[in-house]
Design a protein around this motif. Sequence first.
Motif, PDB file in Angstrom:
ATOM      1  N   ASP A  18       0.826  -1.216   0.000  1.00 10.06           N
ATOM      2  CA  ASP A  18       0.000   0.000   0.000  1.00 10.06           C
ATOM      3  C   ASP A  18       0.856   1.261   0.000  1.00 10.06           C
ATOM      4  O   ASP A  18       0.621   2.196  -0.772  1.00 10.06           O
ATOM      5  N   GLN A  19       1.841   1.273   0.894  1.00  6.89           N
ATOM      6  CA  GLN A  19       2.735   2.440   0.972  1.00  6.89           C
ATOM      7  C   GLN A  19       3.454   2.632  -0.358  1.00  6.89           C
ATOM      8  O   GLN A  19       3.534   3.735  -0.889  1.00  6.89           O
ATOM      9  N   LEU A  20       3.928   1.527  -0.901  1.00  2.00           N
ATOM     10  CA  LEU A  20       4.664   1.584  -2.153  1.00  2.00           C
ATOM     11  C   LEU A  20       3.768   2.094  -3.289  1.00  2.00           C
ATOM     12  O   LEU A  20       4.189   2.901  -4.116  1.00  2.00           O
ATOM     13  N   GLY A  21       2.527   1.620  -3.302  1.00  2.00           N
ATOM     14  CA  GLY A  21       1.575   2.065  -4.323  1.00  2.00           C
ATOM     15  C   GLY A  21       1.331   3.564  -4.236  1.00  2.00           C
ATOM     16  O   GLY A  21       1.292   4.257  -5.251  1.00  2.00           O
ATOM     17  N   ASP A  22       1.174   4.061  -2.990  1.00  2.00           N
ATOM     18  CA  ASP A  22       0.966   5.498  -2.792  1.00  2.00           C
ATOM     19  C   ASP A  22       2.174   6.288  -3.270  1.00  2.00           C
ATOM     20  O   ASP A  22       2.040   7.333  -3.912  1.00  2.00           O
ATOM     21  N   LEU A  23       3.362   5.809  -2.916  1.00  2.00           N
ATOM     22  CA  LEU A  23       4.580   6.536  -3.275  1.00  2.00           C
ATOM     23  C   LEU A  23       4.780   6.538  -4.791  1.00  2.00           C
ATOM     24  O   LEU A  23       5.160   7.544  -5.376  1.00  2.00           O
ATOM     25  N   ARG A  24       4.492   5.402  -5.429  1.00  2.00           N
ATOM     26  CA  ARG A  24       4.627   5.353  -6.879  1.00  2.00           C
ATOM     27  C   ARG A  24       3.635   6.317  -7.555  1.00  2.00           C
ATOM     28  O   ARG A  24       4.001   7.050  -8.472  1.00  2.00           O
ATOM     29  N   ALA A  25       2.392   6.339  -7.052  1.00  2.00           N
ATOM     30  CA  ALA A  25       1.391   7.247  -7.614  1.00  2.00           C
ATOM     31  C   ALA A  25       1.836   8.696  -7.450  1.00  2.00           C
ATOM     32  O   ALA A  25       1.692   9.513  -8.365  1.00  2.00           O
ATOM     33  N   GLU A  26       2.393   9.011  -6.279  1.00  2.00           N
ATOM     34  CA  GLU A  26       2.863  10.371  -6.027  1.00  2.00           C
ATOM     35  C   GLU A  26       4.023  10.720  -6.967  1.00  2.00           C
ATOM     36  O   GLU A  26       4.075  11.812  -7.529  1.00  2.00           O
ATOM     37  N   LEU A  27       4.945   9.790  -7.155  1.00  2.00           N
ATOM     38  CA  LEU A  27       6.073  10.025  -8.064  1.00  2.00           C
ATOM     39  C   LEU A  27       5.571  10.257  -9.487  1.00  2.00           C
ATOM     40  O   LEU A  27       6.066  11.139 -10.196  1.00  2.00           O
ATOM     41  N   GLU A  28       4.566   9.498  -9.886  1.00  2.00           N
ATOM     42  CA  GLU A  28       4.053   9.656 -11.244  1.00  2.00           C
ATOM     43  C   GLU A  28       3.333  10.993 -11.423  1.00  2.00           C
ATOM     44  O   GLU A  28       3.429  11.628 -12.466  1.00  2.00           O
ATOM     45  N   ARG A  29       2.613  11.425 -10.341  1.00  2.00           N
ATOM     46  CA  ARG A  29       1.987  12.758 -10.385  1.00  2.00           C
ATOM     47  C   ARG A  29       3.046  13.839 -10.517  1.00  2.00           C
ATOM     48  O   ARG A  29       2.926  14.762 -11.318  1.00  2.00           O
ATOM     49  N   GLN A  30       4.095  13.721  -9.706  1.00  2.00           N
ATOM     50  CA  GLN A  30       5.157  14.736  -9.748  1.00  2.00           C
ATOM     51  C   GLN A  30       5.868  14.734 -11.093  1.00  2.00           C
ATOM     52  O   GLN A  30       6.233  15.789 -11.607  1.00  2.00           O
ATOM     53  N   LEU A  31       6.038  13.547 -11.658  1.00  2.00           N
ATOM     54  CA  LEU A  31       6.684  13.438 -12.968  1.00  2.00           C
ATOM     55  C   LEU A  31       5.850  14.157 -14.036  1.00  2.00           C
ATOM     56  O   LEU A  31       6.390  14.926 -14.835  1.00  2.00           O
TER      57      LEU A  31
END
Length: 115
Positions: free
Chosen positions: A8-21
């Motif tokens: 779950d944490q990893l999924g959130d962090l990946r989504a955040e990274l993709e938003r920032q990208l």
Amino acid sequence: MNGHLTADQLGDLRAELERQLARLQRSMKFTEEAVRPVELDQTAVGRLSRMDSIQNQSLSRELQDREVARLSQIHGALSRIDRGAYGTCVECGEPIVFERLFVFPEAPECAACIP
Ligand SMILES: [Zn+2]
């Protein structure tokens, strides 16, 4: 498996990274426009505004440097997720606490190893 992080944490962090990208890539398009060579057409731009635009251009270049560095950090973080190496400090190999990743998901090193 990415170190100590839950799926779950990893999924959130990946989504955040993709938003920032996505946000960064949009902003980089504008910066690219701004660093184009200054138009030297005397009739179109007066002397003062030409100096302005040269100054703006150098600010934009600095911004562009920061954006390029950030882009590579975000790409690096996404690729560490894909390799299962995310969340581990690249310097000391210790796990990076979730609270730090939550604020700086692109961080490659733990708080103790910040250059
Ligand atoms: Zn470290």
